[in-house]
Write a protein that holds these residues in place. Structure first.
Motif, short mmCIF file in Angstrom:
data_model
loop_
_atom_site.label_atom_id
_atom_site.label_comp_id
_atom_site.label_asym_id
_atom_site.label_seq_id
_atom_site.Cartn_x
_atom_site.Cartn_y
_atom_site.Cartn_z
N GLU A 34 27.03 26.62 1.30
CA GLU A 34 26.51 26.30 0.20
C GLU A 34 27.58 26.48 -1.13
N ASN A 52 27.31 22.25 -3.39
CA ASN A 52 26.22 22.64 -2.31
C ASN A 52 26.59 21.99 -0.82
N SER A 68 24.85 20.45 2.13
CA SER A 68 23.60 21.47 2.43
C SER A 68 22.35 21.02 1.90
N SER A 69 22.39 20.22 0.92
CA SER A 69 21.16 20.01 0.25
C SER A 69 20.29 18.95 1.14
N GLN A 86 27.27 30.57 -2.35
CA GLN A 86 26.55 30.09 -3.23
C GLN A 86 27.14 30.61 -4.73
C1 LIG Z 1 21.45 23.76 -1.40
O1 LIG Z 1 20.39 23.01 -0.81
C2 LIG Z 1 19.66 23.70 -0.15
C3 LIG Z 1 18.54 22.89 0.63
O2 LIG Z 1 18.18 21.90 -0.25
C4 LIG Z 1 18.78 24.43 -1.21
O3 LIG Z 1 17.86 25.20 -0.66
C5 LIG Z 1 19.77 25.49 -1.83
O4 LIG Z 1 18.99 26.06 -3.06
C6 LIG Z 1 21.03 24.43 -2.68
N1 LIG Z 1 22.04 25.51 -3.19
C7 LIG Z 1 22.50 25.14 -4.24
C8 LIG Z 1 23.52 26.36 -4.44
O5 LIG Z 1 22.16 24.56 -5.00
#
Ligand SMILES: *[C@@H]1O[C@H](CO)[C@@H](O)[C@H](O)[C@H]1NC(C)=O
Ligand SMILES: *[C@@H]1O[C@H](CO)[C@@H](O)[C@H](O)[C@H]1NC(C)=O
Ligand SMILES: *[C@@H]1O[C@H](CO)[C@@H](O)[C@H](O)[C@H]1NC(C)=O
Ligand SMILES: *[C@@H]1O[C@H](CO)[C@@H](O)[C@H](O)[C@H]1NC(C)=O
Ligand SMILES: *[C@@H]1O[C@H](CO)[C@@H](O)[C@H](O)[C@H]1NC(C)=O
Ligand SMILES: *[C@@H]1O[C@H](CO)[C@@H](O)[C@H](O)[C@H]1NC(C)=O
Ligand SMILES: [Zn+2]
Length: 517
Positions: A34, A52, A68-69, A86
Motif C-alpha cells: 500500500e 495504494n 491494493s484498493s 502506507q
Molecule cells: C488502500 O486500499 C485499501 C483497500 O481499499 C484501503 O483499506 C486502504 O485504506 C488504502 N490505503 C491507502 C493508503 O489509501
C-alpha cells in the motif's frame, strides 16, 4: 491399507520438500504494501505513479505489482515478509554510472581542489600507488559502497583505477563483491610507474574474471581504459581485442574535450574511427564535457551513453556546456565521492537546477522574461534511474515493473522534509535527503532496513570493525597527503598542447582582502 501407506509416504515426501523449499521462500518473498510507486509508462516514456499499490518481490525480481484498493486474488506465498508502505514512496534504486570507489580515505582533504591538481595529487598516477595497501583499497571501496547504499544508490559503474598491483586489484574486487551493491566493476588498464605492466594487468584481469564467486554476486566485470588517444597503437589494439573477446558487461572511458588536451580525443568520434563504437557491449563516456554534435549523433546511432557527473564537473572545473544537448543518451554519475556527495538524488537536483539556470539565462540575456521552465523533475528522475539502466543496456534495472530486478528504495514520505507531498517525483528530487531513505533492497536483499544498513550475509567483520579499520587507514593516508606540498601548476597543463594554466578569481565572504581560503 496400501493407499494409506502411499498417503503417509506422500506426506513424508511433502515434508521433505517443505523443509527444502521453505528457507528459500522465507528468504525470497517480500511484500511492500500500500505505498505510492514510481513506475514507468512505456507509451508516454514518463514516470507513472501508482497509488495504494503493493509490490511482491520473489528472490531477485519484482514478480507482481497490484492495486491494493481493489481486493483481488493475487496469490501471496505463505511466509511472505509483509512490509507496510502506507504514506511511503517506493522508487527504483538510483544508478551511479561513474565512480572511483577506492578513494574514500581522502574524504574532505580536497574540498577546494581543481582538476589539474587532482591528476597530480589524488588520481591514479599520483603517489597513491605507493601509499595505498591492498587493505586500504578494500576498506575504502567497502565503506564507499556503504555510503552509496545508505543513500539509495543500488547500482554503480566503478571505474576501478586502483589496479596498481594484483593485490590491490583483487582487494577492490573483493570489497565490491562483499559490499552487496549491484556493480559493473571496470578494471582500469593504465601506464603506471611501479612496473605492473600492461601485460601483467591483462593477465591479472583474465584471472580475476574467472573468480567463481562472481556468478553468485551482483558484480559483473568490465574494462576501463583512457589510453585511446594517447597510448601506442599496439596497446590500444590489445585492449580492443581483449574487450571484444572477454564477454565484458561494460567499457568505460573518461572524455572531456574542449581545452582539456589529454582526454580531448577520447571521443565517440575517435572510437568510431577505430571501428570500436558500435560494440555488442555498452560503452559509457564519463563527463563528455565539451561533446560535439558529431559525437552526439554517433552515440545515438550506436546507442552508447555519456555519464554526466554534475557536482564533479562544477567542483573541479571540468564544466559541461554541451552535455544538456545529449540528455537522451545520458545518465548520472558521482565520480570522486571523497570530495562531495555520493548520492544520485543530489546529482539529479544539481543537474536539474543548473541546467534550468543555463537555459533561463540564455533567454534573460536577450532581455526576455522566461514564461516556462526548461527542464522538469520527471526528466531528472529518469536520468537518476532508468537512464542508468539503459546506459548499461539493462532495461530490467532502474525501473519498477514486473520482471525487473528488485533494486528498490523506500522513502519515508512523512519525514519533516517530505511531509505534504502530492507528486512523489518532485518529493524525491527536490525535497528528500539521505536521512529520508528508510529501506533499500538490492537484488531482492535488504541493504538498509528501518534506516539502518544491513551488511551482506557472510561478511566476516561487523560494521564497527570495518569502520574502525577504515578510520585507521584514512588517518594514515590523510597524514601522508597533508605532508605532501601542493603541486606547482606553472607553464602548460600538458606541455606541447598550448593550453597554459591561469589564475581564477577568488571570491570571499569577508570584506577587503579577506582570508583567501
Ligand atoms: C488502500 O486500499 C485499501 C483497500 O481499499 C484501503 O483499506 C486502504 O485504506 C488504502 N490505503 C491507502 C493508503 O489509501
Ligand atoms: C585550498 O585551500 C588551502 C587552504 O585550506 C590552500 O592552501 C590551497 O592552496 C587551496 N588549493 C586550491 C587548489 O585552491
Ligand atoms: C580476495 O578474496 C579471496 C577469496 O577469499 C582471497 O583468496 C584473496 O586473497 C583476497 N584478496 C586480497 C587482496 O585480500
Ligand atoms: C557473458 O556474461 C554474462 C554475464 O555478464 C553471462 O550471463 C553469460 O553466460 C556470459 N557468456 C559467456 C559466453 O560466457
Ligand atoms: C551496428 O551493428 C549492428 C550489427 O551488430 C548493425 O545492425 C547496425 O546497423 C550497426 N549500426 C551502425 C550505426 O553502424
Ligand atoms: C591586500 O592585498 C594587496 C595585494 O596582495 C596588498 O598589497 C595589500 O597590502 C593588502 N591589503 C591588506 C589590508 O591586507
Ligand atoms: Zn572519473
Amino acid at each position: 491399507m496400501k493407499s494409506r501407506l502411499v498417503y503417509h509416504w506422500l506426506l513424508y515426501v511433502a515434508s521433505l520438500v517443505h523443509i527444502l523449499l521453505v528457507p528459500f521462500v522465507l528468504a525470497g518473498s517480500i511484500l511492500l504494501e500500500e505505498g505510492t510507486v514510481i513506475s514507468f509508462d512505456d507509451a508516454s516514456q514518463t514516470p507513472r505513479i501508482l497509488r495504494n499499490t503493493s509490490i511482491l518481490i520473489t528472490n531477485d525480481r519484482i514478480t507482481t505489482i497490484f492495486d491494493s484498493s481493489n481486493p483481488s486474488d493475487v496469490p501471496i506465498p505463505t511466509d511472505t515478509e509483509r512490509v507496510p508502505a502506507q504514506g511511503k514512496i517506493i522508487s527504483p534504486g538510483f544508478i551511479d554510472t561513474h565512480k572511483h570507489g577506492w578513494q574514500t580515505a581522502y574524504k574532505t582533504i580536497a574540498s577546494n581542489t581543481t582538476l589539474a591538481e587532482y591528476y597530480i595529487r589524488y588520481g591514479e598516477f599520483s603517489q597513491a600507488e605507493t601509499v595505498f595497501t591492498p587493505e586500504d583499497i578494500y576498506l575504502g571501496q567497502l565503506v564507499g559502497i556503504y555510503e552509496a547504499l545508505n543513500a539509495g544508490v543500488t547500482s554503480i559503474l566503478d571505474h576501478a583505477h586502483s589496479t596498481f598491483s594484483r593485490e590491490t586489484a583483487s582487494a577492490s574486487l573483493n570489497a565490491s563483491m562483499d559490499g552487496g551493491v549491484r556493480m559493473w566493476w571496470c578494471y582500469a588498464f593504465h601506464d603506471i610507474s611501479n612496473g605492473f605492466s600492461l601485460e601483467d594487468q591483462i593477465e591479472n584481469f583474465n584471472e580475476l574474471k574467472k573468480d567463481e564467486r562472481l556468478g553468485e554476486s551482483t558484480v559483473e566485470v568490465g574494462i576501463a581504459y583512457d589510453g585511446f588517444s594517447t597510448a601506442a597503437k599496439e596497446e590500444v589494439q590489445s585492449i580492443m581485442d581483449l574487450a571484444t573477446t572477454s564477454n565484458i558487461s561494460a567499457l568505460t572511458i573518461h572524455y572531456l574535450g574542449g581545452p582539456w588536451p589529454r582526454f580531448s580525443a577520447n571521443s565517440p568520434k575517435l572510437l568510431h574511427d577505430l571501428d570500436f563504437l558500435n560494440t555488442s557491449f555498452p560503452i559509457v563516456f564519463s563527463h563528455s564535457s565539451f561533446i560535439t554534435p558529431e559525437d552526439a549523433s554517433l552515440l545515438r546511432q550506436t546507442n552508447q551513453y555519456i555519464s554526466t557527473t554534475p557536482e564533479s564537473e562544477m567542483h573541479y572545473g571540468h564544466d559541461h556546456p554541451t552535455t544538456p544537448f545529449i540528455q537522451d543518451q545520458a545518465a548520472l554519475g558521482v565520480d570522486t565521492h571523497f570530495t562531495y556527495s555520493a548520492d544520485i538524488v543530489t546529482q539529479a537536483r544539481l543537474w536539474l537546477q543548473s541546467t534550468r539556470l543555463e537555459f533561463f539565462r540564455q533567454t534573460l540575456n536577450r532581455w526576455r522574461i522566461p514564461r516556462n521552465s526548461p527542464m522538469s523533475v520527471n526528466q531528472a528522475f529518469l536520468l537518476a534511474t532508468r537512464a542508468g539502466g539503459l546506459a548499461l543496456r539493462r532495461p530490467d534495472v532502474g525501473v519498477i515493473r514486473v520482471g525487473a530486478k528488485a533494486d528498490i528504495v523506500v522513502f519515508d514520505g512523512s519525514s519533516p522534509s517530505m511531509l505534504g507531498w502530492t507528486d512523489p517525483v518532485a518529493a524525491v528530487i527536490l525535497h528528500s535527503n539521505v536521512g529520508d531513505v528508510e529501506h533499500v533492497l538490492v537484488n531482492g536483499k535488504w541493504r538498509k532496513r528501518d534506516r539502518r544498513l544491513v551488511l551482506k550475509e557472510g561478511l566476516n567483520m561487523s560494521r564497527d570493525e570495518v569502520e574502525g579499520k577504515f578510520l585507521e587507514s584514512a588517518k594514515r593516508i590523510q597524514e601522508v597527503w597533508m605532508q605532501t606540498p601542493l603541486p606547482d601548476l606553472e607553464g602548460e597543463f600538458e606541455p606541447g598542447f598550448g593550453v597554459p594554466y591561469a589564475d581564477v578569481d577568488v571570491e570571499d565572504v569577508v570584506r577587503g582582502n579577506g582570508t583567501g581560503y
